[in-house]
Scaffold this motif. Structure first.
Motif, PDB file in Angstrom:
ATOM      1  N   PHE A  77       0.831  -1.201   0.000  1.00 30.36           N
ATOM      2  CA  PHE A  77       0.000   0.000   0.000  1.00 30.36           C
ATOM      3  C   PHE A  77       0.870   1.258   0.000  1.00 30.36           C
ATOM      4  O   PHE A  77       0.642   2.181  -0.785  1.00 30.36           O
ATOM      5  CB  PHE A  77      -0.940  -0.012   1.212  1.00 30.36           C
ATOM      6  CG  PHE A  77      -1.651   1.285   1.429  1.00 30.36           C
ATOM      7  CD1 PHE A  77      -2.706   1.659   0.603  1.00 30.36           C
ATOM      8  CD2 PHE A  77      -1.255   2.153   2.435  1.00 30.36           C
ATOM      9  CE1 PHE A  77      -3.356   2.867   0.791  1.00 30.36           C
ATOM     10  CE2 PHE A  77      -1.899   3.351   2.629  1.00 30.36           C
ATOM     11  CZ  PHE A  77      -2.959   3.718   1.801  1.00 30.36           C
ATOM     12  N   PHE A  78       1.890   1.308   0.859  1.00 26.22           N
ATOM     13  CA  PHE A  78       2.753   2.485   0.925  1.00 26.22           C
ATOM     14  C   PHE A  78       3.614   2.635  -0.329  1.00 26.22           C
ATOM     15  O   PHE A  78       3.852   3.754  -0.790  1.00 26.22           O
ATOM     16  CB  PHE A  78       3.638   2.449   2.178  1.00 26.22           C
ATOM     17  CG  PHE A  78       2.894   2.814   3.436  1.00 26.22           C
ATOM     18  CD1 PHE A  78       2.266   4.047   3.544  1.00 26.22           C
ATOM     19  CD2 PHE A  78       2.815   1.933   4.492  1.00 26.22           C
ATOM     20  CE1 PHE A  78       1.578   4.396   4.697  1.00 26.22           C
ATOM     21  CE2 PHE A  78       2.133   2.270   5.643  1.00 26.22           C
ATOM     22  CZ  PHE A  78       1.505   3.507   5.755  1.00 26.22           C
ATOM     23  N   THR A  89       2.704   1.726  -3.369  1.00 29.11           N
ATOM     24  CA  THR A  89       1.765   2.249  -4.364  1.00 29.11           C
ATOM     25  C   THR A  89       1.509   3.730  -4.132  1.00 29.11           C
ATOM     26  O   THR A  89       1.482   4.524  -5.081  1.00 29.11           O
ATOM     27  CB  THR A  89       0.435   1.461  -4.306  1.00 29.11           C
ATOM     28  OG1 THR A  89       0.711   0.076  -4.451  1.00 29.11           O
ATOM     29  CG2 THR A  89      -0.531   1.924  -5.372  1.00 29.11           C
ATOM     30  N   LEU A  90       1.322   4.122  -2.889  1.00 28.10           N
ATOM     31  CA  LEU A  90       1.066   5.524  -2.551  1.00 28.10           C
ATOM     32  C   LEU A  90       2.251   6.411  -2.941  1.00 28.10           C
ATOM     33  O   LEU A  90       2.071   7.488  -3.533  1.00 28.10           O
ATOM     34  CB  LEU A  90       0.783   5.648  -1.046  1.00 28.10           C
ATOM     35  CG  LEU A  90       0.440   7.035  -0.531  1.00 28.10           C
ATOM     36  CD1 LEU A  90      -0.899   7.488  -1.111  1.00 28.10           C
ATOM     37  CD2 LEU A  90       0.401   7.040   0.978  1.00 28.10           C
ATOM     38  N   TRP A 148       2.405   6.649  -6.826  1.00 31.05           N
ATOM     39  CA  TRP A 148       1.295   7.474  -7.301  1.00 31.05           C
ATOM     40  C   TRP A 148       1.560   8.954  -7.045  1.00 31.05           C
ATOM     41  O   TRP A 148       1.362   9.796  -7.913  1.00 31.05           O
ATOM     42  CB  TRP A 148       0.014   7.012  -6.618  1.00 31.05           C
ATOM     43  CG  TRP A 148      -1.199   7.838  -6.968  1.00 31.05           C
ATOM     44  CD1 TRP A 148      -1.789   7.968  -8.191  1.00 31.05           C
ATOM     45  CD2 TRP A 148      -1.929   8.659  -6.064  1.00 31.05           C
ATOM     46  NE1 TRP A 148      -2.862   8.810  -8.106  1.00 31.05           N
ATOM     47  CE2 TRP A 148      -2.978   9.251  -6.799  1.00 31.05           C
ATOM     48  CE3 TRP A 148      -1.833   8.930  -4.712  1.00 31.05           C
ATOM     49  CZ2 TRP A 148      -3.884  10.111  -6.224  1.00 31.05           C
ATOM     50  CZ3 TRP A 148      -2.753   9.781  -4.136  1.00 31.05           C
ATOM     51  CH2 TRP A 148      -3.763  10.372  -4.892  1.00 31.05           C
ATOM     52  N   ARG A 149       2.068   9.295  -5.847  1.00 30.36           N
ATOM     53  CA  ARG A 149       2.349  10.700  -5.514  1.00 30.36           C
ATOM     54  C   ARG A 149       3.530  11.234  -6.331  1.00 30.36           C
ATOM     55  O   ARG A 149       3.517  12.397  -6.724  1.00 30.36           O
ATOM     56  CB  ARG A 149       2.640  10.854  -4.012  1.00 30.36           C
ATOM     57  CG  ARG A 149       1.459  10.549  -3.109  1.00 30.36           C
ATOM     58  CD  ARG A 149       0.336  11.520  -3.251  1.00 30.36           C
ATOM     59  NE  ARG A 149       0.681  12.762  -2.601  1.00 30.36           N
ATOM     60  CZ  ARG A 149       0.071  13.910  -2.797  1.00 30.36           C
ATOM     61  NH1 ARG A 149      -0.956  13.965  -3.617  1.00 30.36           N
ATOM     62  NH2 ARG A 149       0.442  14.994  -2.184  1.00 30.36           N
TER      63      ARG A 149
END
Length: 158
Positions: free
Chosen positions: A142-143, A145-146, A149-150
């Motif tokens: 999750f982190f 991917t975050l 994405w950012r």
């Protein structure tokens, strides 16, 4: 429980490591006249004995729960503070031989029967252990991917 016993165990270990003849105490300072030095030390000894009497009275009032640091930390700290303040009033160093002797006497009288055994720890239940292992494993993708994405969003704006 173990966190509360650590300071007491450290004090007990210090008491077993140091002997009165192997002192870390500062020697009592000398003054110009031997008479004034003797009187100053006698006055300090009288005040230190009052500190000891107050401490002993409080400890005798307790219900022999002397190995529980949360119970004895306040009177023990009060004794140490009292000895230190009195030493400062007489321009003596702290710790000094008299204060050290009183503290050693305290350890021998009140803390001699406290055990140095560490509590044995056991593994947590399996469901708690699994949750502690799986939660970080699930959060890592999750982190990642975050962050990706950012960082892509920042490149588009530029």
């Amino acid at each position: 429980m173990a966190a509360r016993l650590r300071p007491l165990l450290a004090l007990l270990a210090l008491g077993t490591v140091l002997r009165p003849q192997e002192t870390l105490a500062q020697p009592l300072p000398t003054t110009d006249t031997p008479k004034s030095e003797g009187k100053m030390v006698d006055n300090y000894e009288t005040r230190a004995q009052l500190c000891w009497a107050k401490y002993k009275e409080y400890m005798d009032y307790l219900e022999k729960d002397w190995c529980n640091w949360t119970v004895i930390s306040r009177p023990y700290s009060a004794l140490r503070d009292c000895l230190e303040v009195e030493a400062e009033d007489f321009s003596l160093g702290f710790p000094n031989p008299l204060a050290e002797r009183i503290i050693f006497e305290t350890h021998q009288l009140h803390f001699a029967n406290c055990s140095l055994e560490q509590p044995t720890f056991c593994d947590p239940p399996e469901d708690v252990l699994l949750a502690m292992i799986i939660a970080p494993i699930c959060l890592i993708p999750f982190f990642v991917t975050l962050v990706v994405w950012r960082s892509k969003g920042a490149e588009v704006k530029a």
